[in-house]
Design a protein around this motif. Structure first.
Motif, PDB file in Angstrom:
ATOM      1  N   PRO A 165       0.530  -1.222  -0.601  1.00 30.30           N
ATOM      2  CA  PRO A 165      -0.049   0.272   0.017  1.00 30.30           C
ATOM      3  C   PRO A 165       0.595   1.640  -0.224  1.00 30.30           C
ATOM      4  N   PRO A 200       1.070   7.733  -7.106  1.00 33.74           N
ATOM      5  CA  PRO A 200      -0.404   8.181  -7.184  1.00 33.74           C
ATOM      6  C   PRO A 200      -0.732   8.000  -8.270  1.00 33.74           C
ATOM      7  N   ASP A 212      -5.438   8.264 -10.100  1.00 37.54           N
ATOM      8  CA  ASP A 212      -6.774   8.282  -9.890  1.00 37.54           C
ATOM      9  C   ASP A 212      -7.372   7.055  -8.946  1.00 37.54           C
ATOM     10  N   VAL A 248      -6.366   2.950  -8.756  1.00 42.88           N
ATOM     11  CA  VAL A 248      -5.467   1.978  -9.407  1.00 42.88           C
ATOM     12  C   VAL A 248      -6.360   0.162  -9.256  1.00 42.88           C
ATOM     13  N   SER A 267      -5.261  -0.756   1.628  1.00 43.42           N
ATOM     14  CA  SER A 267      -4.893   0.674   1.332  1.00 43.42           C
ATOM     15  C   SER A 267      -6.206   1.243   0.881  1.00 43.42           C
ATOM     16  N   ARG A 268      -5.670   2.258   1.142  1.00 47.23           N
ATOM     17  CA  ARG A 268      -6.945   3.250   1.441  1.00 47.23           C
ATOM     18  C   ARG A 268      -7.091   4.112  -0.331  1.00 47.23           C
ATOM     19  N   ARG A 269      -6.683   3.596  -1.022  1.00 48.77           N
ATOM     20  CA  ARG A 269      -6.249   4.354  -2.747  1.00 48.77           C
ATOM     21  C   ARG A 269      -8.224   3.407  -3.461  1.00 48.77           C
ATOM     22  N   ARG A 270      -8.574   4.420  -3.737  1.00 41.70           N
ATOM     23  CA  ARG A 270      -9.714   3.976  -4.610  1.00 41.70           C
ATOM     24  C   ARG A 270      -9.078   3.036  -4.983  1.00 41.70           C
ATOM     25  N   THR A 271      -9.847   1.533  -5.920  1.00 44.73           N
ATOM     26  CA  THR A 271      -9.425   0.723  -6.461  1.00 44.73           C
ATOM     27  C   THR A 271     -10.052  -0.112  -6.843  1.00 44.73           C
TER      28      THR A 271
END
Length: 383
Positions: free
Chosen positions: A85, A90, A92, A94, A105-109
């Motif tokens: 993570p 970087p 928008d 993943v 992970s806190r990423r938009r997936t």
């Protein structure tokens, strides 16, 4: 839609020999995305330590909108959950083309889910522990992802029915045969036949030896075909070729062939190089896929693109893939019906010719550009 240049992080760690089908999908999707969306930027995760003998991942970076980003965390490793993570570049969104990914992970997936075979056929998993792990990780993937891609409306319906996924969170993105899959020349077929020791006439299966592929019943059907009175006009001089990576967790197919006395009638070819696949398909009189369940069944499209008559199961996504008239369907639980379909195809040259023509037309309806366009539309829903 974002007003700035979209940046997509695409995980290519499945582009390795351990993931023959998923790796093929991921690599060709990566190519098509970069070509179809030149104004977008793609940062593609690679794992240099993984064994990949099939696809030129480094060549993707020749496109100006692609950057490769090497990571050390392997799929299934603890590090994937703990350290990947923080190592994600970087972007928008993943996109993980496999249901095992860093759930914290806190990423938009976005995630691609191909099927739920292990839920529908849990007995085919190696152990109870594997069944529990599959169920937990699948539910984590579905809960964690903002959007879900899948390759067929059949698989999408399964996700809605079994796991209650909101249909608004799913985009169906059918895959395609890549441009190499086309009818091969007679000289190329002859050369491959000599090099691999292929029989003069053969029915082809291509896939892993996993239980849901239903190979034991295919062997049973082949034994019945060989034993029938019509054999001289149907299967005389025809062999069955089983090609594809052999998973050491699943054994028994060679023993079943020996027990049926079919060692001279069935050739277990094992893994075949990517370069040889179009010719292997093209040399077959019939391609058969007897699976109990397929989330998509890309080999069917590849076979049709190579001009081969197709027979496949009437279950899950396969009727959707062959369409109304590009293949002959059968009940995969019925070896008598399977044998009857093979006998019909091997004796009816006119039918094979018709299926070759309709199959070629059907295969042309699927393109990787269209796959990329649908995938991009799925991404855009989450901006």
């Amino acid at each position: 839609m974002t007003t700035t240049t979209p940046i997509i992080v695409l995980d290519l760690r499945t582009v390795q020999d351990h993931f023959p089908g998923i790796g093929r999908y991921t690599f060709h999707l990566a190519q098509a995305l970069a070509e179809t969306a030149p104004a977008w930027r793609f940062v593609m995760l690679t794992q240099p330590g993984a064994i990949n003998t099939r696809f030129d991942v480094t060549g993707l970076a020749r496109r100006p909108n692609v950057t490769l980003h090497a990571v050390s965390q392997a799929i299934f490793s603890p590090q994937e959950q703990i350290t990947l993570p923080r190592d994600l570049p970087p972007g928008d969104l993943v996109h993980f083309p496999y249901y095992i990914f860093p759930y914290l992970s806190r990423r938009r997936t976005v995630v691609t889910i191909y099927d739920i075979i292990s839920h529908l056929y849990p007995a085919y998993l190696p152990s109870a522990l594997h069944r529990v792990v599959f169920e937990i990780t699948t539910r984590l993937a579905l809960a964690r992802a903002a959007h879900i891609l899948t390759l067929s409306t059949s698989a999408a319906a399964d996700l809605q029915r079994v796991y209650g996924v909101d249909p608004g969170r799913i985009t169906v993105t059918p895959a395609a045969a890549d441009g190499r899959f086309r009818p091969a020349s007679a000289d190329a077929i002859h050369a491959l036949r000599r090099r691999l020791g292929l029989p003069p006439r053969y029915v082809l299966f291509l896939g892993a030896n996993k239980p849901h592929k239903n190979l034991l019943r295919l062997v049973e059907a082949w034994a019945k075909l060989k034993a029938q009175e019509a054999t001289p006009s149907a299967a005389a001089g025809v062999s069955l070729v089983l090609a594809g990576r052999e998973d050491p967790r699943y054994v028994g197919i060679r023993a079943a062939i020996a027990q049926a006395g079919l060692q001279n009638d069935i050739l277990v070819l094992g893994a075949v190089s990517e370069a040889d696949l179009p010719v292997l398909y093209s040399g077959a009189e019939v391609f058969i896929l007897p699976s109990l369940y397929e989330g998509y069944g890309l080999p069917v499209i590849e076979a049709m693109a190579c001009g081969v008559a197709v027979a496949c199961s009437n279950t899950s996504s396969l009727p959707e893939v062959v369409g109304g008239d590009a293949g002959v369907l059968f009940d995969p639980a019925d070896s008598d019906e399977m044998a009857a379909v093979l006998r019909r195809l091997l004796t009816d040259g006119a039918l094979r010719t018709t299926l070759q023509q309709t199959g070629l037309a059907r295969a042309r309806q699927f393109t990787w550009q269209r796959t990329a366009e649908l995938t991009l539309a799925g991404y855009e829903k989450e901006f």
